[in-house]
Scaffold this motif. Structure first.
Motif, mmCIF file in Angstrom:
data_model
loop_
_atom_site.group_PDB
_atom_site.id
_atom_site.type_symbol
_atom_site.label_atom_id
_atom_site.label_comp_id
_atom_site.label_asym_id
_atom_site.label_seq_id
_atom_site.Cartn_x
_atom_site.Cartn_y
_atom_site.Cartn_z
ATOM 1 N N THR A 298 0.658 -1.304 -0.057
ATOM 2 C CA THR A 298 -0.421 -0.651 -0.301
ATOM 3 C C THR A 298 0.802 1.050 0.332
ATOM 4 O OG1 THR A 298 -2.323 0.972 0.836
ATOM 5 C CG2 THR A 298 0.115 -0.019 2.142
ATOM 6 N N PHE B 24 -2.254 5.202 0.711
ATOM 7 C CA PHE B 24 -3.451 5.520 0.018
ATOM 8 C C PHE B 24 -3.055 7.790 0.022
ATOM 9 C CE2 PHE B 24 -7.600 6.861 -2.297
ATOM 10 C CZ PHE B 24 -7.362 6.623 -2.861
ATOM 11 N N PRO C 208 -3.764 2.307 -3.282
ATOM 12 C CA PRO C 208 -4.578 1.403 -2.321
ATOM 13 C C PRO C 208 -3.330 0.138 -2.364
ATOM 14 C CG PRO C 208 -5.667 0.813 -4.906
ATOM 15 C CD PRO C 208 -4.448 2.340 -5.171
ATOM 16 N N LYS D 13 -13.268 0.326 1.216
ATOM 17 C CA LYS D 13 -12.378 1.748 1.724
ATOM 18 C C LYS D 13 -12.087 1.595 3.087
ATOM 19 C CE LYS D 13 -15.672 4.002 -1.815
ATOM 20 N NZ LYS D 13 -16.632 4.619 -2.383
ATOM 21 N N GLN E 67 -8.835 0.422 3.682
ATOM 22 C CA GLN E 67 -7.856 1.024 3.803
ATOM 23 C C GLN E 67 -7.842 1.927 4.309
ATOM 24 O OE1 GLN E 67 -6.040 0.329 -0.321
ATOM 25 N NE2 GLN E 67 -5.017 2.283 1.302
#
Length: 262
Positions: free
Chosen positions: A146, A149, A155, A218, A221
């Motif tokens: 990752t 982000f 992401p 989402k 993340q």
């Protein structure tokens, strides 16, 4: 080797039960002893006048005469006792291979420098040139990385170790553990089901599928980013480290990757 020693060696091997070939091939595929010499060596002359008794086997009938009733059937018919197969396989039967031969169960080897917390440079894909943080190595051998982000818009994603450069820069993840549900199945893309009832007109009307992250992705993340940003902030060079992750990697003229230390 003396002939006495050679004889002792042969006697020893005979005791062990080793069989020595009576004849052997020389260079060029020529046999050491001829047909006549082998006749003498095997002492086949002793069997010259001997005649083994001929055992006559009883003949087993192949056909059988069968009586058939009815005025129009002729009364009798000759039938084979062992019927031949009606169908023969066109292909030889393939045995089932053991499951360990499956590619999914092969052992995965990862480069030594690719450890959790290492900063990697992506060499391919839409995020090419970005610096990312390695979170863990998945069961398939792919790397879970990752951006985060929040810093460089990369992401959570899987990357093959072939398309990354492992740098000497590292983040101490400490007590942070990657959630267990972030595995290979988590990143498997679901294909939309096609309706069997739809006609030919729908083929032209169908639009190309576009990937849209769901609410679960989402949420995951944000959780991972929050933990990583906390760790980056605690880094001795936290201010510069976040800028280092934001900057894209590029090579200029007279810069050669094989001469560089990352």
């Amino acid at each position: 080797m003396a002939p006495v020693e050679k004889a002792k060696k042969v006697a020893k091997s005979a005791k062990k039960g080793k069989k020595h070939p009576l004849n052997s091939y020389l260079k060029g595929g020529i046999l050491r002893y001829s047909k006549a010499q082998m006749y003498k060596r095997r002492a086949l002359y002793r069997l010259k006048d001997k005649k083994s008794p001929v055992v006559q086997k009883a003949k087993v009938p192949i056909k059988k005469v069968k009586k058939i009733g009815g005025p129009n059937n002729g009364g009798e018919r000759t039938v084979y006792l062992n019927k031949s197969k009606a169908n023969y396989p066109t292909k030889t039967f393939v045995k089932k291979r053991p499951s360990k031969a499956n590619f999914s169960e092969h052992k995965r080897n990862t480069r030594r420098n690719l450890t959790p917390g290492t900063v990697l440079i992506l060499l391919a894909g839409r995020h090419q040139g970005k610096r990312v943080v390695l979170l863990k190595v998945l069961a398939s051998g792919l790397l879970l990385v990752t951006g985060p982000f929040a810093l460089n818009s990369c992401p959570l994603r899987r990357v093959s170790q072939r398309y990354v450069i492992g740098t000497s820069s590292k983040v101490d993840l400490g007590t942070f553990k990657v959630p267990e549900h972030l595995n290979d199945a988590y990143f498997r893309r679901l294909k939309a089901k096609k309706d069997k009832k739809s006609g030919e007109a729908d083929i032209f009307a169908a639009k190309k599928e576009r990937f849209v992250p769901n609410e679960q992705r989402k949420k995951d993340q944000k959780e991972v980013d929050a933990a990583l940003l906390k760790v980056i902030k605690a880094h001795p060079e936290g201010k510069f480290f976040s800028k280092y992750l934001q900057n894209m990697f590029a090579l200029h003229s007279s810069q050669y990757p094989h001469r560089m230390r990352f």
